[in-house]
Write a protein that holds these residues in place. Structure first.
Motif: not given
Lengths: 205, 481
Positions: A142-143, A145-147, B66-67, B69-70
């Protein structure tokens, strides 16, 4: 000093000793084994931090897979240790100076003065049925997921790079084509030749 | 948690590029040696698609996804569009060079696109974690690209050095990030900025972490005293890869430094300014003085890069909008000039011959006056001679430094630029006043010839009319920081 602190200091002492031996021991196989010991004790410390999943993964992945592979490589490569030690004494003064500076700086900064309980609050103890693995899984998908996806792309790059750097299409290499093997007919492999019967030679006794 | 389409909309260029690279990787598998140009065209098309997506989804409003992060802001959109352009030019310049050296493989383009993806992630990262992932994605692809000619001992050695020192730099960066995390309790850049604004109890830990972060950044940028890898890598790598490292990565590194220092740690600018001052002066000194002694053109340009990165630090250490936008203008124009300089090496080289020695440039004017003129413009721009763009870039950085109150730094910078002018002008002398050593005819392919001419003329045109680009840089920095 309660029991937990004693265990921590025990693990920490073994970890430091193992880490020190990794870089000082003369035999590379011993160095790899000391690294295994270091991973084990680090996993022990992580267990005490309630990071059970990470501790077990460390043992499974690093000790079980990475280090075994490493040992194989160390044993198969003929490493010339004398060449590696060349110039050790030439580099020692500068390296020792930099290392001492770093150690002093770390000792000054990273004490309990900066990270003591009065500055950083102690983590809350979780209940016995608290699942570390579940929490990690939830966060990863969830939090973070991007990395997480980026890490997957990095692995893909590693695969592409490894193949691009090591694959050699040699003309002499022999490989099998399963389709061709299955499709083969008897006539392709065996040639029946009709020959006239011949007398065994007379020299034979 | 639900993921809505609007959450991923800012990431569309990244997602598109990843899908495109995976597809190209698969298609390339089925292509024969003669059809390899399809991979090349598809790679260019992927970059074009990214450009279109970035351009159409650009709103000019800072959007987090993205929380957190982006981040998608004007700075990231501008830099990304420039990045696609630079990578596309690198591909066009490299084509005939890598073709002649048996490197025209699908992996070359795929790894280049992966590196581009990493740079895009770096450009629009707003969290230490994504910054680091983008950096690793870029670096890993670059290590492999440098080593791609694995039978070449020099290239392999360069790749090894690059890998070991790059890993060391990443380690330092991570260590520094962990310290900052320990002191502020967050990896998110905007959150760190707010925490620092409010004041943190243990300042020593912050400064300690900052030292490691700045050292790691300096390694990646290639500024003295962390520059040792740069000449060897530039020299040893195939020129096509050197071109890529010398241009595209600098754009990403600029964004990386700006995100960490200006967006995350702006409050601590007093601390990092001092470190940067030392590094800037050292870089300009070592870069410019050592470059004079070089006989290899690629090595000379590598030392010139070190000095230019020192100049870039000058702009950054002014630590205000003027300084950042001057630095951005500097890096963009440096990228353009670098494209020309390294592209020219590839234009002059041919099968079995690398035109990377200074002697190979002798008498270029007699061999081909037009390219000699282009090279003249590029060298003038690197030296900072008006009316080329390099002059204006240096001028705006110096203005920012003087405005920030560091007049002595500006004086030192001008002095070292004068020393640096010597070796750029030596190239001009070699081209115009010496007899050619090698009389092979220069016949580049059509698209490369057109692009190279456009590149040289752009360096001149931007020097005469720098205002639009400068205004764009100022606007992008103002809207994003």
């Amino acid at each position: 000093m309660n029991f937990e602190t004693m265990v921590f200091y025990g693990f920490a002492a073994i970890l430091l000793f193992a880490g020190f031996r990794v870089i000082t021991t003369r035999n590379p196989v011993h160095a790899a084994l000391f690294l295994v010991l270091a991973f084990f004790t680090a996993a022990g410390i992580w267990l005490m931090l309630e990071a059970e999943f990470l501790a077990i993964t460390l043992v499974l992945v690093y000790v079980g897979a990475v280090m075994v592979l490493f040992l194989f490589v160390v044993m198969m490569l003929d490493i010339n240790l004398d060449r590696l030690r060349e110039g050790f004494w030439d580099y020692l003064p500068l390296a020792a100076f930099v290392a001492t500076m770093l150690v002093i700086e770390m000792a000054v900064v990273l004490g309990s003065r900066s990270f003591g309980l009065d500055i950083v609050p102690a983590p809350i103890q979780h209940a016995a049925d608290y699942s570390n693995t579940k929490e990690l899984g939830r966060l990863l998908y969830t939090d973070y997921v991007y990395p997480f996806e980026l890490a997957a792309v990095v692995l893909l790059v590693a695969i592409v790079a490894a193949i691009a750097l090591t694959m050699r299409r040699r003309k002499t290499s022999k490989y099998q084509d399963p389709a061709q093997q299955v499709n083969v007919k008897r006539a392709d492999r065996v040639r029946l030749v009709s020959m006239a019967a011949a007398q065994p030679s007379s020299t034979k006794s | 948690m639900n993921l809505a389409f609007t959450d991923v909309l800012p990431l569309l260029p990244e997602i598109f590029l990843l899908a495109a690279v995976s597809l190209i990787l698969l298609i390339d598998l089925f292509l024969g040696k003669e059809q390899r140009y399809i991979t090349y065209i598809l790679s260019l098309a992927a970059l074009l698609g990214c450009g279109w997506l970035t351009f159409t989804t650009a709103t000019g409003v800072t959007t987090y996804a993205m929380h957190g992060m982006f981040v998608d802001d004007l700075l990231s959109d501008t830099l990304k569009l420039m990045l696609y352009f630079v990578v596309a030019v690198v591909m066009v310049y490299s084509r005939s060079y890598i073709h002649a050296r048996g490197m025209f493989q699908g992996e070359f383009f795929v790894l280049m696109l992966f590196a581009t993806l990493g740079m895009m992630v770096m450009i629009s990262a707003s969290n230490f974690l994504t910054l680091y992932m983008g950096l690793e994605l870029m670096s890993l692809s670059l290590y492999a690209l440098v080593a791609l000619r694995r039978d070449n001992a020099v290239a392999t050695e360069a790749a090894m050095k690059y890998f070991v020192l790059g890993a060391l730099a990443s380690g330092m960066l991570l260590y520094g990030m962990s310290m900052i995390y320990g002191a502020t309790g967050s990896l998110d850049l905007s959150r760190i900025a707010t925490v620092l604004q409010a004041g943190v109890a243990n300042n020593t830990v912050l400064v300690f972490g900052l030292v490691f972060i700045v050292a790691g950044l300096a390694f990646k940028l290639g500024v003295a005293p962390f520059h040792m890898w740069l000449p060897d890598v530039y020299h040893g790598a195939p020129t096509a890869v050197t071109l890529f490292i010398a241009t595209a990565t600098k754009l990403a590194a600029f964004a990386f430094v700006l995100r960490i220092l200006a967006q995350g740690l702006q409050v601590m600018s007093v601390d990092w300014q001092q470190m940067m001052m030392i590094m800037a002066v050292l870089s300009m000194a070592i870069g410019n003085i050592t470059a004079i002694a070089q006989t290899n053109f690629k090595r000379m340009l590598a030392y010139s890069t070190i000095s230019h990165m020192g100049f870039l630090l000058l702009g950054l250490l002014a630590a205000d909008i003027n300084g950042y936008s001057a630095a951005m203008f500097y890096i963009v124009t440096y990228t353009l000039t670098g494209l020309g300089a390294f592209g020219m090496i590839m234009l002059l080289s041919r099968k079995g011959f690398e035109a990377d020695n200074l002697d190979d440039l002798k008498g270029l004017n007699q061999r081909h006056p037009w390219y000699a003129f282009m090279m003249l413009i590029i060298m003038f721009s690197l030296a900072g001679v008006p009316p080329t763009v390099g002059f204006y870039a240096k001028l705006s950085v110096l203005q920012a430094v003087v405005n920030a109150g560091y007049i002595w730094l500006a004086v030192v910078a001008v002095m070292f630029s004068l020393i640096g002018a010597f070796y750029y002008l030596r190239i001009v002398r070699l081209m115009y006043f010496d007899k050619p050593v090698d009389n092979h005819r220069i016949r580049p392919e059509g698209d490369m010839a057109v692009l190279m001419s456009a590149n040289g003329l752009a360096v001149l045109a931007l020097g005469i009319l720098p205002q639009p680009l400068m205004a764009l840089c100022v606007y992008a920095i103002q809207r994003s920081l």
